[in-house]
Design a protein around this motif. Structure first.
Motif, PDB file in Angstrom:
ATOM      1  N   VAL A  12       0.774  -1.344  -0.013  1.00 39.67           N
ATOM      2  CA  VAL A  12       0.098   0.194  -0.115  1.00 39.67           C
ATOM      3  C   VAL A  12       0.951   1.168   0.043  1.00 39.67           C
ATOM      4  O   VAL A  12       0.521   2.391   0.134  1.00 39.67           O
ATOM      5  N   GLY A  13       2.219   1.297   0.032  1.00 33.64           N
ATOM      6  CA  GLY A  13       3.020   2.189  -0.145  1.00 33.64           C
ATOM      7  C   GLY A  13       3.512   2.734   1.116  1.00 33.64           C
ATOM      8  O   GLY A  13       3.706   4.010   1.414  1.00 33.64           O
ATOM      9  N   LYS A  14       3.513   1.911   1.892  1.00 32.42           N
ATOM     10  CA  LYS A  14       4.051   2.297   3.556  1.00 32.42           C
ATOM     11  C   LYS A  14       5.246   2.927   3.655  1.00 32.42           C
ATOM     12  O   LYS A  14       5.370   3.739   4.077  1.00 32.42           O
ATOM     13  N   SER A  15       6.347   2.303   2.814  1.00 32.08           N
ATOM     14  CA  SER A  15       7.544   2.811   2.924  1.00 32.08           C
ATOM     15  C   SER A  15       7.810   4.074   2.240  1.00 32.08           C
ATOM     16  O   SER A  15       8.596   4.774   2.825  1.00 32.08           O
ATOM     17  N   THR A  16       7.168   4.330   1.149  1.00 30.92           N
ATOM     18  CA  THR A  16       7.060   5.778   0.442  1.00 30.92           C
ATOM     19  C   THR A  16       6.564   6.693   1.494  1.00 30.92           C
ATOM     20  O   THR A  16       7.108   7.657   1.526  1.00 30.92           O
ATOM     21  N   ASN A  20       8.711   9.970   3.087  1.00 40.66           N
ATOM     22  CA  ASN A  20       8.268  11.288   2.733  1.00 40.66           C
ATOM     23  C   ASN A  20       7.808  11.854   4.007  1.00 40.66           C
ATOM     24  O   ASN A  20       8.162  13.298   4.026  1.00 40.66           O
ATOM     25  N   LEU A  21       7.289  11.237   4.765  1.00 36.46           N
ATOM     26  CA  LEU A  21       6.813  11.919   6.331  1.00 36.46           C
ATOM     27  C   LEU A  21       8.070  12.113   7.092  1.00 36.46           C
ATOM     28  O   LEU A  21       8.402  13.403   7.679  1.00 36.46           O
ATOM     29  N   LEU A  39      13.844   0.496   2.147  1.00 38.31           N
ATOM     30  CA  LEU A  39      14.425   1.741   1.967  1.00 38.31           C
ATOM     31  C   LEU A  39      15.882   1.750   1.770  1.00 38.31           C
ATOM     32  O   LEU A  39      16.312   0.718   1.799  1.00 38.31           O
ATOM     33  N   PRO A  40      16.182   2.825   1.028  1.00 35.30           N
ATOM     34  CA  PRO A  40      17.668   2.712   0.489  1.00 35.30           C
ATOM     35  C   PRO A  40      18.940   1.978   1.700  1.00 35.30           C
ATOM     36  O   PRO A  40      18.604   2.890   2.573  1.00 35.30           O
ATOM     37  N   ARG A 183       6.215  10.901  -9.181  1.00 35.50           N
ATOM     38  CA  ARG A 183       7.159  11.550  -8.090  1.00 35.50           C
ATOM     39  C   ARG A 183       7.415  10.899  -6.570  1.00 35.50           C
ATOM     40  O   ARG A 183       8.404  10.804  -6.379  1.00 35.50           O
ATOM     41  N   LEU A 184       6.156  10.428  -6.310  1.00 33.36           N
ATOM     42  CA  LEU A 184       6.081   9.884  -4.875  1.00 33.36           C
ATOM     43  C   LEU A 184       6.944   8.631  -5.176  1.00 33.36           C
ATOM     44  O   LEU A 184       7.536   8.011  -4.611  1.00 33.36           O
ATOM     45  N   ALA A 185       6.119   7.672  -6.276  1.00 37.44           N
ATOM     46  CA  ALA A 185       6.892   6.438  -6.810  1.00 37.44           C
ATOM     47  C   ALA A 185       8.466   6.395  -6.807  1.00 37.44           C
ATOM     48  O   ALA A 185       9.215   5.504  -6.207  1.00 37.44           O
TER      49      ALA A 185
END
Length: 220
Positions: A12-16, A20-21, A39-40, A183-185
């Motif tokens: 669901v895009g939790k890491s993204t 960003n938060l 994450l990187p 851009r979020l992706a």
């Protein structure tokens, strides 16, 4: 302040959202998904969260500074097996960081509960699909059982008008629609948080709204 970004379902895009938060809150972001890190971690070789939780490294040694400072997690099964998740509270208490955002494992496994147990509050990431509400409700109940407050709900990757009011009422917190913005992706692989790369975009405004909801919880 320790904030967990959690979700009852993977993908669901939790890491993204956590990444960003972290940028919006000027926080250290910790990848606590011991088995499926996202994450990187490759800015430079060195110790990671697996090593910290195994007692082989100090948390300060594992931080990767950047636009968003990260404490990445390893990607090996052997590292995950040796990691003692009971050390997580100590691992995220890094000197010099007043705010920490934890990218939690998805689902309701025991390791998913540990970040919630050590956090003052959480942001739940959920699919905007109506049928996905059950997953968000399950994650909300787990947070409640662990005495972790709910700061906000993020309905992520929205392409149509989502049921934000209904979801907010059901879960007991403000629900924010986060658009499906490429851009979020790209923010994690490029290490460019959307609040920096496109500060006037709808995606950046949504992340900003989530950050304000966290601050309203008195976590600052």
């Amino acid at each position: 302040m320790i904030l967990a970004v959690a979700g009852g379902k993977g993908g669901v895009g939790k890491s993204t959202l956590a990444y960003n938060l972290g940028a919006a809150l000027d926080a250290l972001v910790v990848d606590a998904d011991l088995a499926m890190a996202n994450l990187p971690g490759g800015r430079e070789r060195g110790p990671d969260l697996h090593d910290v939780l195994a007692g082989r490294a100090d948390p300060t040694e594992a931080i990767r500074p950047g636009q968003v400072d990260l404490l990445p997690c390893g990607r090996s099964l052997s590292g995950a097996r040796l990691a003692d998740v009971r050390r997580l509270r100590e691992a995220v208490a890094v000197p010099g960081y007043d705010r920490v955002v934890i990218d939690s494992p998805a689902g309701l496994r025991a390791d998913a509960g540990v970040p919630l147990a050590i956090s003052e509050a959480c942001v739940l990431a959920a699919s905007p699909a109506r049928w996905a509400l059950a997953d968000a409700m399950a994650a909300r109940e787990l947070a409640r059982e662990l005495d972790c407050g709910l700061a906000a709900v993020a309905l992520n990757r929205v392409v149509e008008e989502p049921p934000t009011r209904a979801v907010g009422r059901a879960l007991g917190a403000q629900a924010t629609a986060v658009p499906a913005d490429p851009r979020l992706a790209r923010s994690i692989p490029r290490e460019e948080p959307v609040v920096d790369a496109a500060p006037s975009s709808s995606a950046a405004r949504a992340v900003g709204a989530l950050a304000r909801a966290v601050r309203r919880c008195g976590l600052e």
